[in-house]
Design an enzyme around this catalytic site. Structure first.
Site, PDB file in Angstrom:
ATOM      1  N   HIS A 189       0.825  -1.207   0.000  1.00  0.00           N
ATOM      2  CA  HIS A 189       0.000   0.000   0.000  1.00  0.00           C
ATOM      3  C   HIS A 189       0.861   1.261   0.000  1.00  0.00           C
ATOM      4  CE1 HIS A 189      -3.983  -1.617   0.221  1.00  0.00           C
ATOM      5  NE2 HIS A 189      -3.729  -2.332   1.289  1.00  0.00           N
ATOM      6  N   ARG A 332     -17.605   2.843 -13.878  1.00  0.00           N
ATOM      7  CA  ARG A 332     -17.778   1.433 -13.513  1.00  0.00           C
ATOM      8  C   ARG A 332     -18.854   1.312 -12.442  1.00  0.00           C
ATOM      9  NH1 ARG A 332     -12.760  -1.368 -10.730  1.00  0.00           N
ATOM     10  NH2 ARG A 332     -13.545  -0.199  -8.953  1.00  0.00           N
ATOM     11  N   GLU A 431     -11.266  -9.157 -16.358  1.00  0.00           N
ATOM     12  CA  GLU A 431     -10.392  -9.288 -15.193  1.00  0.00           C
ATOM     13  C   GLU A 431     -10.429 -10.689 -14.584  1.00  0.00           C
ATOM     14  OE1 GLU A 431     -11.665  -6.527 -12.159  1.00  0.00           O
ATOM     15  OE2 GLU A 431     -13.756  -6.727 -12.752  1.00  0.00           O
ATOM     16  N   ASN A 454      -4.872  -5.810 -12.617  1.00  0.00           N
ATOM     17  CA  ASN A 454      -4.574  -6.163 -11.224  1.00  0.00           C
ATOM     18  C   ASN A 454      -5.223  -7.495 -10.861  1.00  0.00           C
ATOM     19  OD1 ASN A 454      -3.469  -3.651 -11.346  1.00  0.00           O
ATOM     20  ND2 ASN A 454      -4.795  -2.706  -9.830  1.00  0.00           N
ATOM     21  N   ASP A 455      -6.540  -7.578 -11.043  1.00  0.00           N
ATOM     22  CA  ASP A 455      -7.241  -8.821 -10.712  1.00  0.00           C
ATOM     23  C   ASP A 455      -6.929  -9.923 -11.722  1.00  0.00           C
ATOM     24  OD1 ASP A 455      -8.468  -8.420  -8.288  1.00  0.00           O
ATOM     25  OD2 ASP A 455     -10.275  -7.539  -9.141  1.00  0.00           O
ATOM     26  N   CYS A 502      -7.053  -0.784 -17.956  1.00  0.00           N
ATOM     27  CA  CYS A 502      -7.239   0.185 -16.872  1.00  0.00           C
ATOM     28  C   CYS A 502      -6.557  -0.243 -15.576  1.00  0.00           C
ATOM     29  CB  CYS A 502      -8.721   0.445 -16.621  1.00  0.00           C
ATOM     30  SG  CYS A 502      -9.644  -0.971 -15.987  1.00  0.00           S
TER      31      CYS A 502
END
Length: 541
Positions: A189, A332, A431, A454-455, A502
């Site tokens: 993070h 989204r 994703e 990412n996913d 994205c």
């Protein structure tokens, strides 16, 4: 002179004196007490103060680093309200007759260890969060235990065993030249926040961290992962030139405003921005993005104590669409669940929330919630160039069900005499491996794809990027991930629809040529990355 090697976490070069933060273990004393009730009341007061502080930090973070990066503070607020954690603190005070500070730190170590040893990847990632909220409590109990990073008196390079998200986001950018940490990874993070805030950072120094000296002249090269202690004159001069060149490069990027991302051979790429709050529009315009490639709508739900109304949502979407002055805005639909929880949704505890009840699964299960959002979105379409995107798609049937609901919403609004744009685009996020494998069929149902890397990386490689034991295996450049993206791109092209990226790897300039070559039409990144990415595309042969 001593050269240390860590993990390059955030680009940039900094030169200055080092401020070495003392570990809390060395500052927290165990003291006997006689009034147990008074000590427990101190903890309860600190809890209230900490919760109020975290709410302030969350709202501030929304403006500074966007919705996705600020969600961690909502998680911290929920963890702060956990009865088991506070029962452990109270039991320690009562049983051992010790001061609140010591009891909090003991409970923190106990719960942090417990989380770190869990099988579930999501729960393991909460280990560092326990430490963060405990530090917050300790600073409320005793101001001398505050890290002091948010009130630095002079410019410095901050060095700490690890920096918690709340410490990172509160850093005064005018005082913090860079930071280095003993622990952490490029996908932690704090590292992500450093990149968002454009603070040079090197993390994961490990054993080399013990070589750092408070007050020592230090060079941090966040692009290469190098930390140099007490550099000689020649090295200092070399890095001063590198720093000046980096700063000049940032100035040169400003000259790209008003230009397009077109390769030397004439291939144009649309460079958009990801945002999580209407207030982020200013940053999008400041960095001259072509549009908004991902507007996360979760902030409406995370900032509220109850479900946001249709009118509240409509006003937020309308504000962004009007603010973008005709540029496309892709919104989204809500992607709650997993690590983005809101109490009023009453989602039962899950063994594996990342693969559980989340995103479109919630929307299609709770249709009254979904229809409210769709009505607000369709109404807002009259005020700009709207596109609606649906997350976590795994089947064609889901898309058909969404389209039926959307058509019903349009029919209802038309009957009510409410204006809306008749031809806005709809798309889905790619994703999950399922959506890639079915992309030839899904492409026939929508106007565009947007790859959430990412996913997609996490699910393809079965790797939790927040798990420090295996974070090195989380690789957006992995051949399997790139083949997934290429397959989706080929199927999008065959169907005559456009495709964008994205996820975080959209801003990875090492992948830009690959994206151009396979026919990716759009890249959406953090606003501060737009001009750098535009420059990269323009330089491609």
């Amino acid at each position: 002179m001593q050269a240390l090697k860590g993990i390059a976490a955030s680009n940039g070069i900094a030169i200055g004196k080092l401020k070495l933060c003392v570990k809390l273990d060395d500052k927290i004393a165990k003291k006997p007490i006689t009034d147990v009730e008074a000590e427990i009341k101190r903890v309860e007061s600190a809890k209230e103060e900490a919760e109020a502080a975290l709410n302030r930090i969350y709202l501030d973070a929304l403006k500074r680093v966007g919705e996705e990066n600020s969600m961690i503070f909502q998680i911290h607020i929920m963890m702060l309200q956990d009865d088991d954690f506070f029962d452990a603190i109270k039991d320690c005070i009562s049983d051992e007759k010790v001061n609140a500070e010591y009891a909090v730190w003991q409970a923190a170590q106990q719960f942090s260890t417990m989380f770190a040893q869990m099988d579930d990847e999501y729960m393991r990632a909460r280990s560092a969060d326990v430490v963060d909220i405990s530090k917050r409590l300790l600073s409320c109990l005793d101001p001398n235990l505050d890290s002091g990073l948010d009130s630095l008196k002079e410019e410095a390079i901050v060095a700490a065993s690890d920096l918690m998200p709340s410490e990172t986001v509160q850093m005064d950018k005018s005082k913090v030249l860079a930071f280095v940490t003993e622990q952490g990874s490029k996908s932690s993070h704090s590292a992500i926040l450093a990149r968002t805030m454009s603070i040079p950072a090197v993390v994961g120094l490990c054993d080399a961290f013990s070589s750092l000296k408070d007050g020592a002249m230090t060079i941090v090269d966040g692009s290469a992962g190098d930390v140099i202690i007490e550099p000689d004159e020649a090295t200092l001069k070399e890095y001063e030139q590198k720093r000046d060149a980096f700063l000049q490069h940032q100035k040169d990027l400003q000259l790209l405003k008003g230009t397009k991302a077109v390769t030397k051979s004439g291939v144009e790429m649309e460079i958009n921005a990801n945002i999580g709050h209407p207030s982020d529009v200013e940053m999008v315009l400041e960095n001259d993005a072509d549009g908004i490639g991902l507007f996360r709508s979760e902030f409406l739900y995370m900032e509220s104590d109850d479900f946001p109304t249709e009118e509240q949502q409509f006003e937020a979407y309308k504000t962004v669409l009007e603010g973008m002055k005709g540029k496309r805005v892709i919104i989204r639909t809500l992607d709650l669940g997993a690590d983005k929880q809101v109490p009023y949704l009453n989602i039962p505890k899950e063994e594996n929330p990342a693969m559980g009840y989340r995103a479109i699964r919630i929307s299609l299960d709770r249709k009254e919630l979904f229809v409210t959002q769709l009505r607000a979105l369709v109404r807002a379409s009259a005020f700009g160039k709207l596109a609606i995107m649906f997350p976590m798609i795994t089947s064609v049937e889901q898309v058909k069900e969404i389209k039926e609901l959307l058509n019903q919403v349009k029919a209802d609004l038309k009957a009510e005499g409410v204006a809306f744009a008749p031809d806005f685009e709809i798309g889905i996020m790619i994703e999950t491996p399922a959506s890639v494998i079915l992309s030839d069929l899904l492409a026939k149902e929508v106007d565009f794809f947007s790859v959430g890397t990412n996913d997609l990386t996490q699910y393809t490689l079965a790797v939790d990027r927040m798990n420090p034991q295996i974070s090195s295996m989380y690789d957006p450049r992995h051949p399997a991930v790139l083949r997934m993206i290429q397959m989706a791109a080929e199927n999008a092209k065959k169907a005559g629809i456009w495709i964008g990226i994205c996820g975080e790897s959209a801003g990875d300039t090492e992948l830009t040529r690959f994206y151009v070559d396979i026919g990716i039409n759009e890249l959406s990144v953090t606003p501060g990355t737009v001009l750098e990415l535009r420059r990269t595309v323009q330089q491609l042969d």
